[in-house]
Design an enzyme around this catalytic site. Sequence first.
Site, mmCIF file in Angstrom:
data_model
loop_
_atom_site.group_PDB
_atom_site.id
_atom_site.type_symbol
_atom_site.label_atom_id
_atom_site.label_comp_id
_atom_site.label_asym_id
_atom_site.label_seq_id
_atom_site.Cartn_x
_atom_site.Cartn_y
_atom_site.Cartn_z
ATOM 1 C CG ASN A 195 5.694 6.113 -8.378
ATOM 2 O OD1 ASN A 195 6.028 4.965 -8.097
ATOM 3 N ND2 ASN A 195 6.417 6.895 -9.177
ATOM 4 C CG ASN A 196 6.245 8.166 -1.745
ATOM 5 O OD1 ASN A 196 6.984 7.350 -1.198
ATOM 6 N ND2 ASN A 196 6.447 9.480 -1.679
ATOM 7 C CG HIS A 246 5.393 1.193 -2.888
ATOM 8 N ND1 HIS A 246 6.359 2.159 -2.707
ATOM 9 C CD2 HIS A 246 5.033 1.243 -4.202
ATOM 10 C CE1 HIS A 246 6.578 2.769 -3.857
ATOM 11 N NE2 HIS A 246 5.794 2.227 -4.789
ATOM 12 C CB CYS A 247 -0.064 3.475 -2.494
ATOM 13 S SG CYS A 247 -1.519 3.839 -3.512
ATOM 14 N N PRO A 248 0.873 2.096 -5.554
ATOM 15 C CG PRO A 248 -0.210 0.583 -6.964
ATOM 16 C CD PRO A 248 0.143 0.820 -5.533
#
Length: 359
Positions: free
Chosen positions: A133-134, A128-130
């Site tokens: 945001n997905n 999950h990549c901030p």
Amino acid sequence: MGTFCSVIKFENLQELKRLCHWGPIIALGVIAVCSTVAMIDSVLWYWPLHTTGGSVNFIMLINWTVMILYNYFNAMFVGPGFVPLRWKPEISQDTMYLQYCKVCQAYKAPRSHHCRKCNRCVMKMDHHCPWINNCCGYQNHASFTLFLLLAPLGCIHAAFIFVMTMYTQLYNRMKIILRNKTSIESWIEEKAKDRIQYYQLDEVFVFPYDMGSRWRNFKQVFTWSGVPEGDGLEWPVREGCHPYSLTIEQLKQKADKRVRSVRYKVIEDYSGACCPLNKGIKTFFTSPCTEEPRIRLQKGEFILATRGLRYWLYGDKILDDSFIEGVSRIRGWFPRKCVEKCPCDAETDQAPEGEKKNR
């Protein structure tokens, strides 16, 4: 085409909420600032837009920005792909080989994992990549990787422009310091040569403050104490020069400017905007990089142009008796396409001072 449609047709409008997060805000802010500064820098300083290299350089900058943003939004809005809720394999016996997710009420497909942030089981989940945001997974793995590849390449290009701009400015600054000049004085000397050549005069202008030694010129600016030499009012001059050689030349140039100024008639209104979009893309991107004012123009007015660039002119508005009381002159920059040369001046074919350079 399918990817493009998936970008346009979000699963629902809730996807837009992904932008309201510190990750996308910072990422898009950095992209916007770097791209904008690099484009403005490349147009104004390195390279000029009217050159072939400058045009290619500018197109490459736009290309980096478009590709970076396309892959970024693709990775964010297309998403990784989620295992359907209440999913189970077609062959019921295969459930014995799969994990069951109580949140999604479905079996976890091979290579899928449940994401606590997205609250869904993600197909071929990587992480999950901030910043987007997905999650990064099955559908957006390529877009996310291309974004990570293109962003540094674009930054390297932008950094090259910044470094070359600073190097160019430093080189030009040191060149005039070693000749004991300022930028304005270099321009005055250039105009002096132009004036002598234009009128074919039997005289030579010698810059009076060049001491003939680069070291002596350098020491007038840089000293061990940090205080420049002299008092700033009186300056030593080279042998054979008058103390007021430069100011005498300035007076000659002002008189010559009045003689050689060209009369123009305004054919298009101009609001006085710094970078007018409605006057053409070239006018917009070649706006003079100066704090000198722009002047508002109305159709039918007359201007005396004294100098100019390729797409801009500088001059004085010719005022009538009914103009604002107490205002002696209004001068500044205005787009060249807003005016046309008056017939009486067109016959003389005198170009405004500085127009020859096409800077």
